[in-house]
Write a protein that holds these residues in place. Sequence first.
Motif, PDB file in Angstrom:
ATOM      1  N   LYS A  33     -15.438  56.590   3.809  1.00 38.10           N
ATOM      2  CA  LYS A  33     -16.862  56.934   3.919  1.00 38.10           C
ATOM      3  C   LYS A  33     -17.571  56.751   2.580  1.00 38.10           C
ATOM      4  CE  LYS A  33     -16.643  60.151   7.762  1.00 38.10           C
ATOM      5  NZ  LYS A  33     -16.901  61.514   8.227  1.00 38.10           N
ATOM      6  N   LEU A  34     -16.911  57.162   1.489  1.00 40.60           N
ATOM      7  CA  LEU A  34     -17.492  56.980   0.160  1.00 40.60           C
ATOM      8  C   LEU A  34     -17.663  55.499  -0.164  1.00 40.60           C
ATOM      9  CD1 LEU A  34     -15.449  59.653  -1.847  1.00 40.60           C
ATOM     10  CD2 LEU A  34     -17.885  59.776  -1.255  1.00 40.60           C
ATOM     11  N   LEU A  35     -16.625  54.714   0.135  1.00 40.74           N
ATOM     12  CA  LEU A  35     -16.682  53.279  -0.138  1.00 40.74           C
ATOM     13  C   LEU A  35     -17.778  52.612   0.693  1.00 40.74           C
ATOM     14  CD1 LEU A  35     -15.454  50.885  -1.675  1.00 40.74           C
ATOM     15  CD2 LEU A  35     -13.841  50.617   0.224  1.00 40.74           C
ATOM     16  N   ASP A  36     -17.868  52.965   1.975  1.00 42.88           N
ATOM     17  CA  ASP A  36     -18.925  52.408   2.829  1.00 42.88           C
ATOM     18  C   ASP A  36     -20.315  52.724   2.277  1.00 42.88           C
ATOM     19  OD1 ASP A  36     -17.261  51.208   4.717  1.00 42.88           O
ATOM     20  OD2 ASP A  36     -17.281  52.940   6.064  1.00 42.88           O
ATOM     21  N   ALA A  37     -20.515  53.976   1.858  1.00 45.22           N
ATOM     22  CA  ALA A  37     -21.814  54.382   1.314  1.00 45.22           C
ATOM     23  C   ALA A  37     -22.127  53.599   0.046  1.00 45.22           C
ATOM     24  CB  ALA A  37     -21.828  55.882   1.027  1.00 45.22           C
ATOM     25  N   TRP A  38     -21.148  53.474  -0.832  1.00 48.41           N
ATOM     26  CA  TRP A  38     -21.340  52.730  -2.078  1.00 48.41           C
ATOM     27  C   TRP A  38     -21.685  51.267  -1.794  1.00 48.41           C
ATOM     28  CZ3 TRP A  38     -18.593  48.663  -4.345  1.00 48.41           C
ATOM     29  CH2 TRP A  38     -18.919  48.394  -5.670  1.00 48.41           C
ATOM     30  N   MET A  39     -20.959  50.659  -0.839  1.00 44.29           N
ATOM     31  CA  MET A  39     -21.222  49.257  -0.503  1.00 44.29           C
ATOM     32  C   MET A  39     -22.622  49.076   0.072  1.00 44.29           C
ATOM     33  SD  MET A  39     -17.586  47.940   1.033  1.00 44.29           S
ATOM     34  CE  MET A  39     -18.171  46.248   1.246  1.00 44.29           C
ATOM     35  N   GLU A  40     -23.073  50.002   0.886  1.00 45.69           N
ATOM     36  CA  GLU A  40     -24.416  49.914   1.464  1.00 45.69           C
ATOM     37  C   GLU A  40     -25.487  50.008   0.376  1.00 45.69           C
ATOM     38  OE1 GLU A  40     -27.464  49.337   4.019  1.00 45.69           O
ATOM     39  OE2 GLU A  40     -25.343  49.061   4.472  1.00 45.69           O
ATOM     40  N   ILE A  41     -25.309  50.947  -0.528  1.00 44.56           N
ATOM     41  CA  ILE A  41     -26.268  51.125  -1.625  1.00 44.56           C
ATOM     42  C   ILE A  41     -26.332  49.886  -2.513  1.00 44.56           C
ATOM     43  CG2 ILE A  41     -26.691  52.419  -3.767  1.00 44.56           C
ATOM     44  CD1 ILE A  41     -25.444  54.875  -2.254  1.00 44.56           C
ATOM     45  N   HIS A  42     -25.183  49.259  -2.732  1.00 46.33           N
ATOM     46  CA  HIS A  42     -25.087  48.157  -3.698  1.00 46.33           C
ATOM     47  C   HIS A  42     -24.842  46.788  -3.051  1.00 46.33           C
ATOM     48  CE1 HIS A  42     -25.267  50.912  -7.035  1.00 46.33           C
ATOM     49  NE2 HIS A  42     -24.352  51.657  -6.442  1.00 46.33           N
ATOM     50  N   LYS A  43     -25.275  46.610  -1.804  1.00 45.86           N
ATOM     51  CA  LYS A  43     -24.996  45.347  -1.111  1.00 45.86           C
ATOM     52  C   LYS A  43     -25.567  44.138  -1.840  1.00 45.86           C
ATOM     53  CE  LYS A  43     -28.629  46.214   2.256  1.00 45.86           C
ATOM     54  NZ  LYS A  43     -28.873  46.527   3.655  1.00 45.86           N
ATOM     55  N   ASP A  44     -26.752  44.271  -2.437  1.00 51.61           N
ATOM     56  CA  ASP A  44     -27.338  43.148  -3.175  1.00 51.61           C
ATOM     57  C   ASP A  44     -26.552  42.845  -4.447  1.00 51.61           C
ATOM     58  OD1 ASP A  44     -29.313  42.866  -1.232  1.00 51.61           O
ATOM     59  OD2 ASP A  44     -30.768  44.063  -2.346  1.00 51.61           O
ATOM     60  N   ASP A  45     -26.104  43.895  -5.144  1.00 53.12           N
ATOM     61  CA  ASP A  45     -25.291  43.711  -6.351  1.00 53.12           C
ATOM     62  C   ASP A  45     -23.956  43.055  -6.018  1.00 53.12           C
ATOM     63  OD1 ASP A  45     -27.209  44.932  -7.984  1.00 53.12           O
ATOM     64  OD2 ASP A  45     -26.335  46.921  -7.692  1.00 53.12           O
ATOM     65  N   LEU A  46     -23.352  43.460  -4.913  1.00 57.03           N
ATOM     66  CA  LEU A  46     -22.073  42.874  -4.497  1.00 57.03           C
ATOM     67  C   LEU A  46     -22.234  41.393  -4.174  1.00 57.03           C
ATOM     68  CD1 LEU A  46     -20.779  45.841  -2.347  1.00 57.03           C
ATOM     69  CD2 LEU A  46     -19.713  44.976  -4.432  1.00 57.03           C
ATOM     70  N   ALA A  47     -23.291  41.056  -3.450  1.00 56.30           N
ATOM     71  CA  ALA A  47     -23.544  39.651  -3.113  1.00 56.30           C
ATOM     72  C   ALA A  47     -23.795  38.830  -4.379  1.00 56.30           C
ATOM     73  CB  ALA A  47     -24.722  39.540  -2.155  1.00 56.30           C
ATOM     74  N   ALA A  48     -24.534  39.403  -5.310  1.00 58.84           N
ATOM     75  CA  ALA A  48     -24.815  38.697  -6.571  1.00 58.84           C
ATOM     76  C   ALA A  48     -23.527  38.478  -7.367  1.00 58.84           C
ATOM     77  CB  ALA A  48     -25.824  39.483  -7.405  1.00 58.84           C
ATOM     78  N   ASN A  49     -22.677  39.480  -7.430  1.00 54.74           N
ATOM     79  CA  ASN A  49     -21.409  39.331  -8.143  1.00 54.74           C
ATOM     80  C   ASN A  49     -20.507  38.308  -7.466  1.00 54.74           C
ATOM     81  OD1 ASN A  49     -21.149  40.719 -10.610  1.00 54.74           O
ATOM     82  ND2 ASN A  49     -21.043  42.680  -9.553  1.00 54.74           N
ATOM     83  N   TRP A  50     -20.488  38.291  -6.131  1.00 52.55           N
ATOM     84  CA  TRP A  50     -19.679  37.293  -5.417  1.00 52.55           C
ATOM     85  C   TRP A  50     -20.125  35.886  -5.823  1.00 52.55           C
ATOM     86  CZ3 TRP A  50     -15.326  37.351  -2.653  1.00 52.55           C
ATOM     87  CH2 TRP A  50     -14.977  36.186  -1.968  1.00 52.55           C
ATOM     88  N   LYS A  51     -21.432  35.682  -5.850  1.00 56.06           N
ATOM     89  CA  LYS A  51     -21.962  34.369  -6.219  1.00 56.06           C
ATOM     90  C   LYS A  51     -21.622  34.022  -7.670  1.00 56.06           C
ATOM     91  CE  LYS A  51     -26.090  31.555  -5.854  1.00 56.06           C
ATOM     92  NZ  LYS A  51     -27.473  31.479  -5.409  1.00 56.06           N
ATOM     93  N   LEU A  52     -21.809  34.969  -8.572  1.00 54.91           N
ATOM     94  CA  LEU A  52     -21.492  34.738  -9.985  1.00 54.91           C
ATOM     95  C   LEU A  52     -20.021  34.372 -10.173  1.00 54.91           C
ATOM     96  CD1 LEU A  52     -23.466  37.673 -11.638  1.00 54.91           C
ATOM     97  CD2 LEU A  52     -23.947  35.221 -11.918  1.00 54.91           C
ATOM     98  N   LEU A  53     -19.139  35.178  -9.601  1.00 59.98           N
ATOM     99  CA  LEU A  53     -17.708  34.941  -9.763  1.00 59.98           C
ATOM    100  C   LEU A  53     -17.278  33.629  -9.113  1.00 59.98           C
ATOM    101  CD1 LEU A  53     -16.432  38.585  -9.293  1.00 59.98           C
ATOM    102  CD2 LEU A  53     -16.246  37.213 -11.372  1.00 59.98           C
ATOM    103  N   SER A  54     -17.861  33.287  -7.978  1.00 62.26           N
ATOM    104  CA  SER A  54     -17.531  32.024  -7.304  1.00 62.26           C
ATOM    105  C   SER A  54     -17.968  30.818  -8.121  1.00 62.26           C
ATOM    106  CB  SER A  54     -18.187  31.970  -5.919  1.00 62.26           C
ATOM    107  OG  SER A  54     -17.626  32.958  -5.084  1.00 62.26           O
TER     108      SER A  54
END
Length: 88
Positions: free
Chosen positions: A55-76
């Motif tokens: 539940k904590l991880l899901d909440a964190w991912m929802e809050i930071h979905k744009d940051d996660l997508a940006a990091n995926w693109k950067l790392l790729s």
Amino acid sequence: MPVLCMFYGIIVRMYREIGGKHNTPHIHAEYSGQEIVVALDGTILEGKFPKSQMKLLDAWMEIHKDDLAANWKLLSNGEQFFRIDPLK
């Protein structure tokens, strides 16, 4: 594997994959020896977590979905990732 964030004993990482051999953007998380792989849309791809940590991880991912997508693109693209704020 770069560590994006740590909170409440959960460590969140994302692989650096230049050229991106994985089709589905995802994170790897670890808690107390348990590991899980979760797509950025919240789908569990592999592993499992205790219910309260999930539940904590899901909440964190929802809050930071744009940051996660940006990091995926950067790392790729072989670029430098940035740290993401923990849950508070």
